[in-house]
Scaffold this motif. Structure first.
Motif, PDB file in Angstrom:
ATOM      1  N   UNK A 121       0.840  -1.204   0.000  1.00  0.00           N
ATOM      2  CA  UNK A 121       0.000   0.000   0.000  1.00  0.00           C
ATOM      3  C   UNK A 121       0.876   1.256   0.000  1.00  0.00           C
ATOM      4  N   UNK A 122       0.429   2.279  -0.726  1.00  0.00           N
ATOM      5  CA  UNK A 122       1.074   3.587  -0.708  1.00  0.00           C
ATOM      6  C   UNK A 122       0.131   4.571  -0.017  1.00  0.00           C
ATOM      7  N   UNK A 123       0.518   5.132   1.120  1.00  0.00           N
ATOM      8  CA  UNK A 123      -0.343   6.109   1.786  1.00  0.00           C
ATOM      9  C   UNK A 123      -0.655   7.271   0.845  1.00  0.00           C
ATOM     10  N   UNK A 124      -1.908   7.704   0.780  1.00  0.00           N
ATOM     11  CA  UNK A 124      -2.277   8.803  -0.138  1.00  0.00           C
ATOM     12  C   UNK A 124      -1.428  10.053   0.046  1.00  0.00           C
ATOM     13  N   UNK A 125      -1.080  10.364   1.293  1.00  0.00           N
ATOM     14  CA  UNK A 125      -0.289  11.572   1.521  1.00  0.00           C
ATOM     15  C   UNK A 125       1.119  11.435   0.926  1.00  0.00           C
ATOM     16  N   UNK A 126       1.650  10.220   0.912  1.00  0.00           N
ATOM     17  CA  UNK A 126       2.962  10.006   0.312  1.00  0.00           C
ATOM     18  C   UNK A 126       2.881  10.169  -1.202  1.00  0.00           C
ATOM     19  N   UNK A 127       1.822   9.656  -1.806  1.00  0.00           N
ATOM     20  CA  UNK A 127       1.644   9.831  -3.250  1.00  0.00           C
ATOM     21  C   UNK A 127       1.544  11.298  -3.627  1.00  0.00           C
ATOM     22  N   UNK A 128       0.793  12.058  -2.847  1.00  0.00           N
ATOM     23  CA  UNK A 128       0.656  13.493  -3.117  1.00  0.00           C
ATOM     24  C   UNK A 128       1.998  14.204  -2.959  1.00  0.00           C
ATOM     25  N   UNK A 129       2.796  13.780  -1.976  1.00  0.00           N
ATOM     26  CA  UNK A 129       4.092  14.405  -1.742  1.00  0.00           C
ATOM     27  C   UNK A 129       5.041  14.131  -2.914  1.00  0.00           C
ATOM     28  N   UNK A 130       5.023  12.915  -3.445  1.00  0.00           N
ATOM     29  CA  UNK A 130       5.868  12.592  -4.607  1.00  0.00           C
ATOM     30  C   UNK A 130       5.448  13.439  -5.804  1.00  0.00           C
ATOM     31  N   UNK A 131       4.136  13.559  -6.028  1.00  0.00           N
ATOM     32  CA  UNK A 131       3.645  14.371  -7.141  1.00  0.00           C
ATOM     33  C   UNK A 131       4.051  15.832  -6.970  1.00  0.00           C
ATOM     34  N   UNK A 132       3.965  16.330  -5.745  1.00  0.00           N
ATOM     35  CA  UNK A 132       4.333  17.725  -5.482  1.00  0.00           C
ATOM     36  C   UNK A 132       5.812  17.962  -5.783  1.00  0.00           C
ATOM     37  N   UNK A 133       6.662  17.054  -5.352  1.00  0.00           N
ATOM     38  CA  UNK A 133       8.094  17.206  -5.588  1.00  0.00           C
ATOM     39  C   UNK A 133       8.438  17.031  -7.059  1.00  0.00           C
ATOM     40  N   UNK A 134       7.679  16.207  -7.749  1.00  0.00           N
ATOM     41  CA  UNK A 134       7.865  16.067  -9.197  1.00  0.00           C
ATOM     42  C   UNK A 134       7.558  17.390  -9.894  1.00  0.00           C
ATOM     43  N   UNK A 135       6.518  18.069  -9.447  1.00  0.00           N
ATOM     44  CA  UNK A 135       6.189  19.383 -10.011  1.00  0.00           C
ATOM     45  C   UNK A 135       7.291  20.394  -9.714  1.00  0.00           C
ATOM     46  N   UNK A 136       7.859  20.312  -8.519  1.00  0.00           N
ATOM     47  CA  UNK A 136       8.900  21.267  -8.122  1.00  0.00           C
ATOM     48  C   UNK A 136      10.120  21.201  -9.037  1.00  0.00           C
ATOM     49  N   UNK A 137      10.462  20.014  -9.501  1.00  0.00           N
ATOM     50  CA  UNK A 137      11.626  19.896 -10.386  1.00  0.00           C
ATOM     51  C   UNK A 137      11.238  20.047 -11.849  1.00  0.00           C
ATOM     52  N   UNK A 138       9.948  20.327 -12.118  1.00  0.00           N
ATOM     53  CA  UNK A 138       9.503  20.629 -13.475  1.00  0.00           C
ATOM     54  C   UNK A 138       9.306  19.435 -14.372  1.00  0.00           C
ATOM     55  N   UNK A 139       9.062  18.247 -13.780  1.00  0.00           N
ATOM     56  CA  UNK A 139       8.935  17.048 -14.600  1.00  0.00           C
ATOM     57  C   UNK A 139       7.524  16.486 -14.654  1.00  0.00           C
ATOM     58  N   UNK A 140       6.580  17.080 -13.959  1.00  0.00           N
ATOM     59  CA  UNK A 140       5.211  16.559 -14.020  1.00  0.00           C
ATOM     60  C   UNK A 140       4.647  16.852 -15.417  1.00  0.00           C
ATOM     61  N   UNK A 141       4.135  15.816 -16.072  1.00  0.00           N
ATOM     62  CA  UNK A 141       3.623  15.979 -17.428  1.00  0.00           C
ATOM     63  C   UNK A 141       4.715  16.238 -18.445  1.00  0.00           C
ATOM     64  N   UNK A 142       5.930  15.747 -18.157  1.00  0.00           N
ATOM     65  CA  UNK A 142       7.044  16.056 -19.061  1.00  0.00           C
ATOM     66  C   UNK A 142       6.891  15.415 -20.436  1.00  0.00           C
ATOM     67  N   UNK A 143       6.012  14.431 -20.557  1.00  0.00           N
ATOM     68  CA  UNK A 143       5.781  13.779 -21.850  1.00  0.00           C
ATOM     69  C   UNK A 143       4.799  14.543 -22.728  1.00  0.00           C
ATOM     70  N   UNK A 144       4.182  15.586 -22.188  1.00  0.00           N
ATOM     71  CA  UNK A 144       3.149  16.311 -22.924  1.00  0.00           C
ATOM     72  C   UNK A 144       3.727  17.575 -23.566  1.00  0.00           C
ATOM     73  N   UNK A 145       3.110  18.031 -24.665  1.00  0.00           N
ATOM     74  CA  UNK A 145       3.626  19.218 -25.379  1.00  0.00           C
ATOM     75  C   UNK A 145       3.594  20.479 -24.524  1.00  0.00           C
ATOM     76  N   UNK A 146       4.475  21.399 -24.861  1.00  0.00           N
ATOM     77  CA  UNK A 146       4.560  22.647 -24.112  1.00  0.00           C
ATOM     78  C   UNK A 146       3.272  23.458 -24.215  1.00  0.00           C
ATOM     79  N   UNK A 147       2.592  23.373 -25.360  1.00  0.00           N
ATOM     80  CA  UNK A 147       1.392  24.202 -25.538  1.00  0.00           C
ATOM     81  C   UNK A 147       0.259  23.829 -24.587  1.00  0.00           C
ATOM     82  N   UNK A 148       0.341  22.649 -23.936  1.00  0.00           N
ATOM     83  CA  UNK A 148      -0.683  22.287 -22.959  1.00  0.00           C
ATOM     84  C   UNK A 148      -0.106  22.266 -21.540  1.00  0.00           C
ATOM     85  N   UNK A 149       1.106  22.796 -21.380  1.00  0.00           N
ATOM     86  CA  UNK A 149       1.684  22.907 -20.053  1.00  0.00           C
ATOM     87  C   UNK A 149       2.717  21.868 -19.705  1.00  0.00           C
TER      88      UNK A 149
END
Length: 410
Positions: A60-88
């Motif tokens: 099991x992955x605690x929901x708060x841990x999943x949210x924390x990983x997603x938040x840190x991924x955003x901080x380094x600018x890699x969230x949605x890195x596979x998607x085009x720049x025109x959509x963010x």
């Protein structure tokens, strides 16, 4: 192929001519690509590794841990890195994104799933869907999952029984999907559903339409799936549709044209499986290599014995071969070249390589390799599913052989 060394180093430049144009492949990573590798690997080592044992123990992955990983991924600018720049997104090309997936492959999938990579198929969203689904998925406000497999329709996608009948401007859906990865964390699911039949020279075939289905839609249930020995904590789910009413506005793409928008997604997921298999194999190899250099028997490191050293030589050769197959397939996609066979080759070889490498790593460790003190038994178990999902090894070999034989009329 002709090649030449540059500067006496390990940089090779290959060229070939296809379809009247010249294309060149440079095996050296650019500075930006090396930064990507270093950044993602450091993220996995600092943010993923420390939590793996607990996830393995609890499943099991605690929901708060999943949210924390997603938040840190955003901080380094890699969230949605596979998607085009025109959509963010970061707008990475296929090769660079394959490097991201390779490094993520070193970590537990139950945790790296929160390193957001929305389904590329969402680029087919119309304007209204873009605001409701695409942009929130790229920004991390919503998570998506993708559903195609059914209890009686795995490799035979056209055999799906989950069916939607037209009712005015709505569609009424009944049926079941299973093995739906990470649907437990999804805010909406991209679902492929049969919406009709067509006559073909080989008999009737289902017509497939893609729908966007929100969690909480009446008649739509997401429930826990099966307990799997592979990737503990990375949930597979069962989706049940019971007279579930979906307006036509929920159709992604066009009616009966679901496969038309699925092709790019199928390419991407098979490349992802190949890339993550390479990353996991390298991590297993690192354990085996260091142990072979440190562990002593009969007064010398076990790596000094050919029985062990030759295993290491074979392991790294296979890993490098799988890595190059995978990056070559990604490069072909970036050049707009036909890539179906090459991606299938990368997927089948990398996943089968991973099974061999993890098995040999355990053999080098001996009995300790099977103990929970090390992650090797986990790598070994996790490796088994890679030859099944996103197209079995048999399906990949079918794709490869068909590509070879069809031009010859066979």
């Amino acid at each position: 192929m002709p090649g030449r060394a540059e500067g006496g180093g390990h940089k090779w430049h290959l060229s070939r001519k296809e379809y009247g144009e010249d294309f060149s492949m440079n095996f050296a990573l650019t500075d930006e690509q090396q930064m990507i590798v270093d950044t993602v690997r450091a993220f996995v080592e600092t943010e993923i590794y420390p939590h793996e044992n607990e996830v393995e123990r609890t499943g099991h992955v605690p929901p708060e841990l999943g949210r924390e990983i997603a938040r840190k991924c955003k901080e380094i600018g890699f969230f949605g890195c596979n998607m085009p720049e025109e959509v963010g997104g970061a707008g990475l090309d296929h090769t660079s994104f394959t490097l991201v997936e390779r490094e993520l492959g070193r970590g537990s999938m139950a945790l790296t799933v929160f390193f957001g990579r929305p389904s590329g198929i969402l680029m087919a969203c119309n304007d209204a869907q873009r605001e409701k689904y695409l942009l929130p998925a790229v920004s991390g406000e919503k998570f998506d999952a993708l559903a195609m497999t059914e209890p009686d329709a795995g490799s035979d996608v056209r055999g799906m029984k989950c069916f939607a009948r037209k009712d005015g401007d709505d569609w009424i859906v009944n049926g079941t999907k299973h093995f739906i990865s990470h649907a437990n964390i999804a805010d909406f699911v991209i679902v492929f559903i049969a919406t009709g039949e067509e006559d073909t020279p080989r008999g009737k075939k289902k017509l497939i339409t893609c729908f966007l289905v929100d969690r909480g839609t009446p008649g739509f249930e997401i429930r826990d799936g099966y307990n799997s020995v592979s990737h503990r904590g990375y949930k597979n789910c069962i989706l049940n549709f019971d007279e579930c009413r979906l307006p036509s506005a929920q159709i992604l793409g066009e009616v009966h044209k679901g496969f038309d928008i699925a092709n790019d997604w199928l390419y991407a997921t098979r490349l992802t499986v190949a890339a993550t298999s390479v990353g996991r194999a390298r991590r297993a190899f690192d354990y085996a290599l260091n142990y072979a250099a440190e562990r002593k028997q009969f007064g010398k490191p076990i790596g000094a014995n050919q029985g062990v050293s030759f295993k290491l030589a074979d392991m790294i050769t296979e890993i490098d071969a799988a890595d190059l197959l995978t990056l070559s397939a990604a490069w072909r996609l970036d050049q707009g070249l036909p890539s179906n066979r090459e991606i299938a080759s990368a997927k089948v070889y990398a996943t089968e390589m991973l099974a061999r490498v993890t098995d040999e790593a355990i053999q080098i460790f001996g009995g300790m390799g099977l103990m929970d003190d090390l992650p090797l038994a986990r790598f070994w178990r996790d490796a088994r599913v890679e030859r099944i999902w996103d197209g079995t090894s048999e399906i990949q070999r079918h794709i490869i052989s068909r590509d070879l034989l069809r031009p010859l009329g066979a």
